[in-house]
Design a protein around this motif. Sequence first.
Motif, mmCIF file in Angstrom:
data_model
loop_
_atom_site.group_PDB
_atom_site.id
_atom_site.type_symbol
_atom_site.label_atom_id
_atom_site.label_comp_id
_atom_site.label_asym_id
_atom_site.label_seq_id
_atom_site.Cartn_x
_atom_site.Cartn_y
_atom_site.Cartn_z
ATOM 1 N N ASN A 164 60.925 -52.351 87.680
ATOM 2 C CA ASN A 164 61.623 -52.835 86.517
ATOM 3 C C ASN A 164 62.951 -51.963 86.212
ATOM 4 O O ASN A 164 62.901 -51.120 85.748
ATOM 5 N N GLU A 165 63.920 -52.710 86.435
ATOM 6 C CA GLU A 165 65.413 -51.838 86.497
ATOM 7 C C GLU A 165 65.756 -51.585 85.153
ATOM 8 O O GLU A 165 66.525 -50.814 85.170
ATOM 9 N N GLU A 166 65.281 -52.312 84.095
ATOM 10 C CA GLU A 166 65.608 -51.996 82.717
ATOM 11 C C GLU A 166 64.935 -50.839 82.091
ATOM 12 O O GLU A 166 65.375 -49.918 81.189
ATOM 13 N N THR A 167 63.495 -50.517 82.651
ATOM 14 C CA THR A 167 62.921 -49.292 82.211
ATOM 15 C C THR A 167 62.846 -48.008 83.336
ATOM 16 O O THR A 167 62.219 -47.086 83.187
ATOM 17 N N ASN A 168 63.252 -48.527 84.449
ATOM 18 C CA ASN A 168 63.142 -47.434 85.817
ATOM 19 C C ASN A 168 61.642 -47.158 85.718
ATOM 20 O O ASN A 168 61.112 -46.146 85.738
#
Length: 390
Positions: free
Chosen positions: A158-162
Amino acid sequence: MSYQMFLPTKVLFGPGRLNELQGQPMPGKKALLVISDGKSVRENGALARTQEQLRLAGADYVLFDRVQANPLRSTVMEGACAAKEHSCDFVVALGGGSVMDASKAIAAMAANSGDLWDYMGGGTGKAKTLENQPLPLIAITTTAGTGSEVDRWGVVTNEETNEKMGFGGYDSLFPVLSVVDPELMMTVPPRFTAYQGFDALFHSTECYISKAHNLMSDMITLTAIENIATYLPRAVQDGADIEARERVAFANTLSGHAMELSSCTSEHSMEHAMSAYHQSLPHGAGLIMISRAYYEYFVERRACDDRFIRMARAMGISAAGKPEDFITALVKLQEDCGVADLKMSSYGILQDELDGLAENARKTMSGLFEADPCPVSHEDCVSIFRKAYR
């Protein structure tokens, strides 16, 4: 001794087996054919061969060519939308572990509502249960690294939450058919051959020292470890060595079975944290970077001496009599494959990040820490990272 075994995937293994895809029953009429966003399967002919095999099998297909080296949640959702839009009723994954992992998540989300993270069990996931059966999946692996062609798990970031976490665990996510054709792996560059081979190795070494090990997983993991230690240097040195490619591919598929019979340990949790924040870091390279410090942690604590000795013997030290011999064998294999000098700093990882990486590893994939042969605390995680850092 107790174990549970359910490995339902039909596997076509061996050189040239892709040519037999046309004779296999297709699980649907129209496939979403998933490949990476790179050029390899186009340039080496694997895509054209697969397209022809699907045509001969009487199956239509739509191409989805956007999967990254570390597949993203947003890409999975794009793939699921494409499958729905084109009324695809099964998925064909052609590529390495990232493509196969993403394809499992795509197959699930093409048949279910909401977002992939609604169904993730760790981190910010909502831990919902899939309501509908995923689309059937055919996996055609072009690398030997993840064993994803025979298991029911995939890893997505999830690139938004690493957050880089495992998705799956449903029996319906096992591929219905997998093709493991070493001919498709002969053009993989040497360094990626090494990265992928070490990923497969660590799947087996982790499963062997894991608390979840059993007689069946032991048999499989030791065979995989022996084959990788013997043949990976040859595959790295000469990509056209079909015997070496076949043996490493065999070990990789065995490692996929091992993960269903046993469990990986926190080494994978720790690396997932690294590549979650640094997308350009290949998973296998990250594992190599931390591996010596990681296994020395358990050797120093005498967590399972006999198991390290047995792995050292499988890796070629026939007279191994102490757990430290495994570290010797591991370092030699890395040297033989030209990957002993990998540095975290080369991929932008800073020492100031290490505490946060340790925290991320436990938050997103805490379950693997439960399989460790002795406890690994947050402070221990940080210490391993610091010892490995260069």
